[in-house]
Design a protein around this motif. Structure first.
Motif, PDB file in Angstrom:
ATOM      1  N   THR A 152       4.377  -2.179 -71.301  1.00 25.65           N
ATOM      2  CA  THR A 152       5.060  -1.515 -72.217  1.00 25.65           C
ATOM      3  C   THR A 152       4.307  -1.335 -73.464  1.00 25.65           C
ATOM      4  O   THR A 152       4.636  -0.555 -74.378  1.00 25.65           O
ATOM      5  N   ASP A 153       3.090  -2.061 -73.417  1.00 27.82           N
ATOM      6  CA  ASP A 153       2.308  -2.099 -74.674  1.00 27.82           C
ATOM      7  C   ASP A 153       1.298  -0.879 -74.493  1.00 27.82           C
ATOM      8  O   ASP A 153       0.976  -0.845 -73.187  1.00 27.82           O
ATOM      9  N   ARG A 154       0.796  -0.053 -75.607  1.00 27.93           N
ATOM     10  CA  ARG A 154      -0.306   0.714 -75.148  1.00 27.93           C
ATOM     11  C   ARG A 154      -1.359   0.276 -74.734  1.00 27.93           C
ATOM     12  O   ARG A 154      -2.178   0.786 -73.997  1.00 27.93           O
ATOM     13  N   ALA A 155      -1.936  -0.876 -75.139  1.00 36.38           N
ATOM     14  CA  ALA A 155      -3.279  -1.342 -74.475  1.00 36.38           C
ATOM     15  C   ALA A 155      -3.052  -1.642 -73.161  1.00 36.38           C
ATOM     16  O   ALA A 155      -4.001  -1.436 -72.400  1.00 36.38           O
ATOM     17  N   GLY A 156      -2.058  -2.212 -72.748  1.00 35.88           N
ATOM     18  CA  GLY A 156      -1.812  -2.517 -71.311  1.00 35.88           C
ATOM     19  C   GLY A 156      -1.598  -1.435 -70.522  1.00 35.88           C
ATOM     20  O   GLY A 156      -2.365  -1.384 -69.373  1.00 35.88           O
ATOM     21  N   LEU A 157      -0.963  -0.259 -70.937  1.00 35.15           N
ATOM     22  CA  LEU A 157      -0.966   0.963 -70.140  1.00 35.15           C
ATOM     23  C   LEU A 157      -2.328   1.704 -70.083  1.00 35.15           C
ATOM     24  O   LEU A 157      -2.717   2.018 -69.057  1.00 35.15           O
TER      25      LEU A 157
END
Length: 162
Positions: free
Chosen positions: A37-42
Motif C-alpha cells: 500500500t505504500d508508493r515505493a512498494g508499489l
C-alpha cells in the motif's frame, strides 16, 4: 527454495502524501490484491512484475469478467496463461503498469463512494456524460483516459457538477 514472507502494513496518515496512499477504501483495494500500500512498494512490485494472481483478484473485487480486465490491460489470454505457467508466475513490468492503472482508478472510486466497493464498481461500468457517454472503465486502456477518469473522480469529490 527459500520462502520470503511479505509484510503488508495498513498506512496511517502521516502527512507525507508521496510516501503512502491515503488511508481508506483505496488502500484496502491494494491489500485485497496482495500488493503493497505504500508508493515505493508499489513501484518496486510493478518493476518486478505483479503476480498473475492480481488479475484474478482484481476481477473478483471489481465483479467483472477476467476477460474484460485483460482487454483493458491489453493482455492476451494466451499471454496470461504463459505468465501463469512461467517459473515466477509474474506479469511483465509493462503489463503490471496497465493493471495498476485499473486498480488505482478502482481504489479512487472506492474512496469516492466512501468504501462502498459495489457502488464504486457499478460507477466504473456506467456511462458518464463527462466522458462522452462511455463508462469510466473503458477509459482505463490508456494513460490519457485514466487521467480523465481520475480528474472526474476529483471533480466529483469536490462537488463539481460533471
Amino acid at each position: 527454495m527459500e520462502s520470503h514472507a511479505r509484510v503488508f502494513r495498513i498506512p496511517v496518515f502521516s502527512g507525507v502524501a508521496d510516501a503512502e496512499i491515503a488511508p481508506g477504501g483505496g488502500a484496502t483495494v491494494f491489500l485485497r490484491l496482495g500488493l503493497p500500500t505504500d508508493r515505493a512498494g508499489l513501484v518496486a512490485e510493478s518493476r518486478r512484475g505483479f503476480p498473475v494472481t492480481v488479475i484474478e483478484r482484481l476481477a473478483e473485487v471489481l465483479g467483472r469478467p477476467q476477460q474484460t480486465l485483460l482487454r483493458i490491460a491489453k493482455i492476451a489470454p494466451s499471454t496470461l496463461t504463459r505468465r501463469r505457467r512461467s517459473a515466477d508466475g509474474r506479469l511483465l513490468p509493462e503489463e503490471s503498469d496497465r493493471v495498476y492503472r485499473i486498480a488505482a482508478a478502482f481504489g479512487d472510486a472506492v474512496d469516492l463512494f466512501e468504501g462502498d466497493v459495489a457502488a464504486a464498481s457499478g460507477w466504473l461500468g456506467e456511462p458518464a456524460k463527462a466522458l462522452g457517454g462511455t463508462a469510466p472503465i473503458e477509459h482505463l486502456d490508456t494513460e490519457a483516459g485514466a487521467t480523465q477518469v481520475h480528474d472526474l473522480i476529483g471533480r466529483l469529490e469536490h462537488g463539481v457538477y460533471s
